[in-house]
Structure formats: C-alpha cells, structure tokens
Motif scaffolding. Sequence first.
Motif, PDB file in Angstrom:
ATOM      1  N   TYR A  73       0.836  -1.202   0.000  1.00  0.00           N
ATOM      2  CA  TYR A  73       0.000   0.000   0.000  1.00  0.00           C
ATOM      3  C   TYR A  73       0.870   1.251   0.000  1.00  0.00           C
ATOM      4  N   THR A  74       0.351   2.321  -0.634  1.00  0.00           N
ATOM      5  CA  THR A  74       0.926   3.646  -0.486  1.00  0.00           C
ATOM      6  C   THR A  74      -0.181   4.543   0.076  1.00  0.00           C
ATOM      7  N   TYR A  75      -0.327   5.782  -0.421  1.00  0.00           N
ATOM      8  CA  TYR A  75      -1.323   6.704   0.143  1.00  0.00           C
ATOM      9  C   TYR A  75      -2.750   6.198  -0.111  1.00  0.00           C
ATOM     10  N   GLY A  76      -3.616   6.396   0.900  1.00  0.00           N
ATOM     11  CA  GLY A  76      -5.015   5.982   0.778  1.00  0.00           C
ATOM     12  C   GLY A  76      -5.141   4.504   0.511  1.00  0.00           C
ATOM     13  N   GLU A  77      -5.983   4.163  -0.471  1.00  0.00           N
ATOM     14  CA  GLU A  77      -6.178   2.763  -0.863  1.00  0.00           C
ATOM     15  C   GLU A  77      -5.423   2.438  -2.148  1.00  0.00           C
ATOM     16  N   THR A  78      -4.564   3.340  -2.570  1.00  0.00           N
ATOM     17  CA  THR A  78      -3.737   3.121  -3.758  1.00  0.00           C
ATOM     18  C   THR A  78      -2.606   2.156  -3.414  1.00  0.00           C
ATOM     19  N   VAL A  79      -2.235   1.314  -4.387  1.00  0.00           N
ATOM     20  CA  VAL A  79      -1.201   0.308  -4.117  1.00  0.00           C
ATOM     21  C   VAL A  79      -0.151   0.306  -5.225  1.00  0.00           C
ATOM     22  N   HIS A  80       1.025  -0.201  -4.869  1.00  0.00           N
ATOM     23  CA  HIS A  80       2.078  -0.488  -5.841  1.00  0.00           C
ATOM     24  C   HIS A  80       2.207  -2.002  -5.945  1.00  0.00           C
ATOM     25  N   VAL A  81       2.116  -2.510  -7.151  1.00  0.00           N
ATOM     26  CA  VAL A  81       2.328  -3.934  -7.405  1.00  0.00           C
ATOM     27  C   VAL A  81       3.676  -4.093  -8.102  1.00  0.00           C
ATOM     28  N   PHE A  82       4.496  -5.027  -7.605  1.00  0.00           N
ATOM     29  CA  PHE A  82       5.787  -5.336  -8.204  1.00  0.00           C
ATOM     30  C   PHE A  82       5.587  -6.478  -9.203  1.00  0.00           C
ATOM     31  N   VAL A  83       5.994  -6.264 -10.443  1.00  0.00           N
ATOM     32  CA  VAL A  83       5.772  -7.234 -11.515  1.00  0.00           C
ATOM     33  C   VAL A  83       7.119  -7.715 -12.034  1.00  0.00           C
ATOM     34  N   GLU A  84       7.363  -9.009 -11.891  1.00  0.00           N
ATOM     35  CA  GLU A  84       8.580  -9.647 -12.426  1.00  0.00           C
ATOM     36  C   GLU A  84       8.163 -10.516 -13.601  1.00  0.00           C
ATOM     37  N   ARG A  85       8.493 -10.090 -14.819  1.00  0.00           N
ATOM     38  CA  ARG A  85       7.991 -10.769 -16.010  1.00  0.00           C
ATOM     39  C   ARG A  85       9.098 -11.303 -16.922  1.00  0.00           C
ATOM     40  N   LYS A  86      10.300 -11.481 -16.362  1.00  0.00           N
ATOM     41  CA  LYS A  86      11.426 -11.931 -17.205  1.00  0.00           C
ATOM     42  C   LYS A  86      11.247 -13.352 -17.724  1.00  0.00           C
ATOM     43  N   ASN A  87      10.354 -14.121 -17.106  1.00  0.00           N
ATOM     44  CA  ASN A  87      10.113 -15.499 -17.554  1.00  0.00           C
ATOM     45  C   ASN A  87       8.774 -15.644 -18.249  1.00  0.00           C
ATOM     46  N   TYR A  88       8.306 -14.549 -18.873  1.00  0.00           N
ATOM     47  CA  TYR A  88       6.976 -14.573 -19.493  1.00  0.00           C
ATOM     48  C   TYR A  88       7.013 -13.857 -20.826  1.00  0.00           C
ATOM     49  N   ASP A  89       6.386 -14.443 -21.847  1.00  0.00           N
ATOM     50  CA  ASP A  89       6.294 -13.779 -23.139  1.00  0.00           C
ATOM     51  C   ASP A  89       4.870 -13.784 -23.677  1.00  0.00           C
ATOM     52  N   GLY A  90       3.901 -13.799 -22.769  1.00  0.00           N
ATOM     53  CA  GLY A  90       2.494 -13.704 -23.155  1.00  0.00           C
ATOM     54  C   GLY A  90       2.093 -12.268 -23.450  1.00  0.00           C
ATOM     55  N   VAL A  91       0.814 -12.086 -23.778  1.00  0.00           N
ATOM     56  CA  VAL A  91       0.335 -10.781 -24.222  1.00  0.00           C
ATOM     57  C   VAL A  91       0.347  -9.747 -23.102  1.00  0.00           C
ATOM     58  N   PHE A  92       0.037 -10.188 -21.852  1.00  0.00           N
ATOM     59  CA  PHE A  92       0.079  -9.246 -20.715  1.00  0.00           C
ATOM     60  C   PHE A  92       0.453  -9.969 -19.429  1.00  0.00           C
ATOM     61  N   LEU A  93      -0.486 -10.696 -18.843  1.00  0.00           N
ATOM     62  CA  LEU A  93      -0.258 -11.510 -17.652  1.00  0.00           C
ATOM     63  C   LEU A  93      -0.964 -12.837 -17.841  1.00  0.00           C
ATOM     64  N   PRO A  94      -0.561 -13.877 -17.133  1.00  0.00           N
ATOM     65  CA  PRO A  94      -1.296 -15.138 -17.183  1.00  0.00           C
ATOM     66  C   PRO A  94      -2.769 -14.916 -16.843  1.00  0.00           C
ATOM     67  N   GLY A  95      -3.632 -15.602 -17.566  1.00  0.00           N
ATOM     68  CA  GLY A  95      -5.066 -15.431 -17.357  1.00  0.00           C
ATOM     69  C   GLY A  95      -5.703 -14.468 -18.336  1.00  0.00           C
ATOM     70  N   TYR A  96      -4.890 -13.716 -19.047  1.00  0.00           N
ATOM     71  CA  TYR A  96      -5.397 -12.787 -20.056  1.00  0.00           C
ATOM     72  C   TYR A  96      -5.220 -13.384 -21.450  1.00  0.00           C
ATOM     73  N   ILE A  97      -6.159 -13.094 -22.330  1.00  0.00           N
ATOM     74  CA  ILE A  97      -6.061 -13.494 -23.721  1.00  0.00           C
ATOM     75  C   ILE A  97      -5.909 -12.235 -24.580  1.00  0.00           C
ATOM     76  N   LYS A  98      -5.411 -12.413 -25.795  1.00  0.00           N
ATOM     77  CA  LYS A  98      -5.275 -11.285 -26.705  1.00  0.00           C
ATOM     78  C   LYS A  98      -6.654 -10.719 -27.014  1.00  0.00           C
ATOM     79  N   TRP A  99      -6.762  -9.412 -26.971  1.00  0.00           N
ATOM     80  CA  TRP A  99      -8.024  -8.736 -27.250  1.00  0.00           C
ATOM     81  C   TRP A  99      -8.046  -8.346 -28.728  1.00  0.00           C
ATOM     82  N   GLU A 100      -8.805  -9.088 -29.504  1.00  0.00           N
ATOM     83  CA  GLU A 100      -8.954  -8.795 -30.927  1.00  0.00           C
ATOM     84  C   GLU A 100     -10.135  -7.848 -31.119  1.00  0.00           C
TER      85      GLU A 100
END
Length: 378
Positions: free
Chosen positions: A142-169
């Motif tokens: 968490y940072t100020y209020g209810e805003t958050v910082h998420v740490f994303v480590e994606r060096k072992n991923y080559d999908g479109v965005f994140l696992p669970g997401y499909i390409k949006w055509e």
Amino acid sequence: METHLTTLEPEQKKANTESFTINGTDYIEFYVGNAKQAAHFYKTAFGFQSLAYAGLETGLKDRTSYVLRQGKITLVLTTPLTPDSEIAEHIKKHGDGVKVIAFWVEDAQKSYDDTIQRGAKSYLQPTSETDAKGSVKLSGIYTYGETVHVFVERKNYDGVFLPGYIKWESSYNPTPTGLEYVDHCVGNVNVGEMNKYAKFYEEVLGFKNLITFDDKDISTEYTALMSKVMANGNGRIKFPINEPAKGKKKSQIEEYLDFYQGPGCQHIAVATDDIVFTVSELQKRGVEFLHVPGTYYDTVPQRVGKIKEDLNVLKGLGIMVDKDEEGYLLQIFTKPVEDRPTLFFEIIQRVGAKSFGKGNFQALFESIEAEQAKRGTL
C-alpha cells in the motif's frame, strides 16, 4: 524554482538507497464502473490500442479487465461483476479512479521483502501466476489511501500481458495520438501528510526528494498547495506528493479529497515527442482541456526564450511553456475525465527540461479555480 537535491549524512545513505531495481512503470490499473465503455473512451479519445482481456470468457467470475497500450503506457480497466466485491466498494467510495500503479522489477520477492522490512503495509504477498507462455511473479504494498504499488517480475513470461489474459482482438482500432510513456503520477494526500509520504518513498522504496514546492511557489489569491517530488534512482519513476495549504477558498486538492473521499492519484502525466500533433488529435477526438488566459502568452518569449515551436500555434491549442537550466518543456492539462472532479491527465513534452513547470503554476491555478467556480466548489 528552488530545487532541493538530497544530501545525506553517511549513516543515512544506506537507508535511502534502492536495494532492488525498478525498471519503470509496468501498468496503471483503474477500477471503473463499466470497463467496456471506459475502454472505448480511451481508445477513441486518447488513441490507446486493444491489447488483452480477462473476464467471464477466461474463467473470471468476479471482474472483467480490458488492457490497452500506447507506446510504453499500459492501462488496465477493471470493473466488478458482483455488487459485494472489494472493487465495487472502491468504486462506490471513490468513483472511477486509479487503484494500482505497478512497477516493472527484476525480483518481485526481494522487492516485497525489502519494502515490508522497511515498514510497508502488505497488499499482495509474493505469488506466481503461470500459463503456457511462462510465469509472472507479483507482489504488492500500500501507499497513500487505498492506492497500491504492485511489483511485476515478467522476465520469464512472453504472453500478451499476464497469465489469465487473452489477446483482445478488435475491429475498432483508432490510430494512436503519439503518447509514449508515463512521465509522472501525482498523489493528493491530506493536510499534514505530504512529509509522511515523502518519508515513506524515501525510507521504504529508496527514492529521493527531487524538488520541493511550498505555498509561496504554488498559490493564488485564493488557494495554495505544497508538493514534494520523489524520484527513484534511475529517474524513470517520479511521484509528486501534494497536500493542501491554507488559503481563502477551497483548493483543487481539497476539492479532490472531498470527491475522492480521501487520498489518491490526482493526475497521470503522459509524454509525447510532438505535443502539437498529440493535442491537436486529442481535441479533434473530444478531449477537453483547461483554458489558459490569452495574456499568459504575452510573457512567454521573455520568460522562456527561443523555442522550436510556433508560439501562435501553442496559444491556439492552449499549450503552456516553461524552462529550467536543462531546457524547456511544453504541457497541457485535461479537465477531469470522470464526473467527479478527481482524475485528469497531463500531456507533456520535454525538450531537455527536467522540472515540472513552475512558471506555469499561476496560470494553471487560475484555470483550475475558474472550473471550480463553475462547479460551485471553490
């Protein structure tokens, strides 16, 4: 503009250093009432491109997310599918707004461990998400209020965005408007909390205080604010933290805090290499900008000096100009993009300048106060 470069005593230096690497902004996630319609708005008005999707069709039962991208800017628009979810409660309280400012990091576990050890409040314990394209490690604080910082480590991923997401055509693809990357994100906090959160970014994330503005720098006859700009080591992440200062009337920061119901992300500054093209396109597509008094441009040649752009063109578009020791910058601010007078966008082009447009504050404040007067909130 008074620039305070942080100077530390030897025993302080260790505490005020990044123990993990932040490469840049990974994505910004909004919680919105209708993600499908919000996605259409950001595509149509701002020129973002369809990237990825997650929802009922991908197995989610509680939310839907549309992911858009332009240049290096990735927006995630998330809406709840049930009325009793945390997302729905967030929208009920705050309206549409920024929930996540995500960092692209080398090591999400270390980022989490180090920040928690330094006093951060946990939002997301380290977790791995996997699909056929590889795995992503995520964690968050968490940072100020209810805003958050998420740490994303994606060096072992080559999908479109994140696992669970499909390409949006999509067959509907308006052209980009020249937006390139996130320059900075501004947070509004309560009276007396600016130093608290500046200290948070310094001690927890290893940021430094790049610039400080007080109420003498940012004020008019009626309203004022104070701000500290915090930046990470490579300068790719910059967070001005604003708090209200005492004035005769209600400031823009107080108005934001009232309607957002607490601290949050006030505006996102997105950079372009050709602000004349970008703003011309945005105006054609219906994006509304603050009006700058025409007299503002009378002093620009003396105050800024020689620039490449045609001043008459800038005046016609309402683009402001300022300079520092490194060069000059051009900037313009949209009106709020929500019905609540909360979140807005800044379009900025830096021609060497590293500052934040102090010379424009007076005209900007007067423009904002004019809008506040129309809303009856000044």
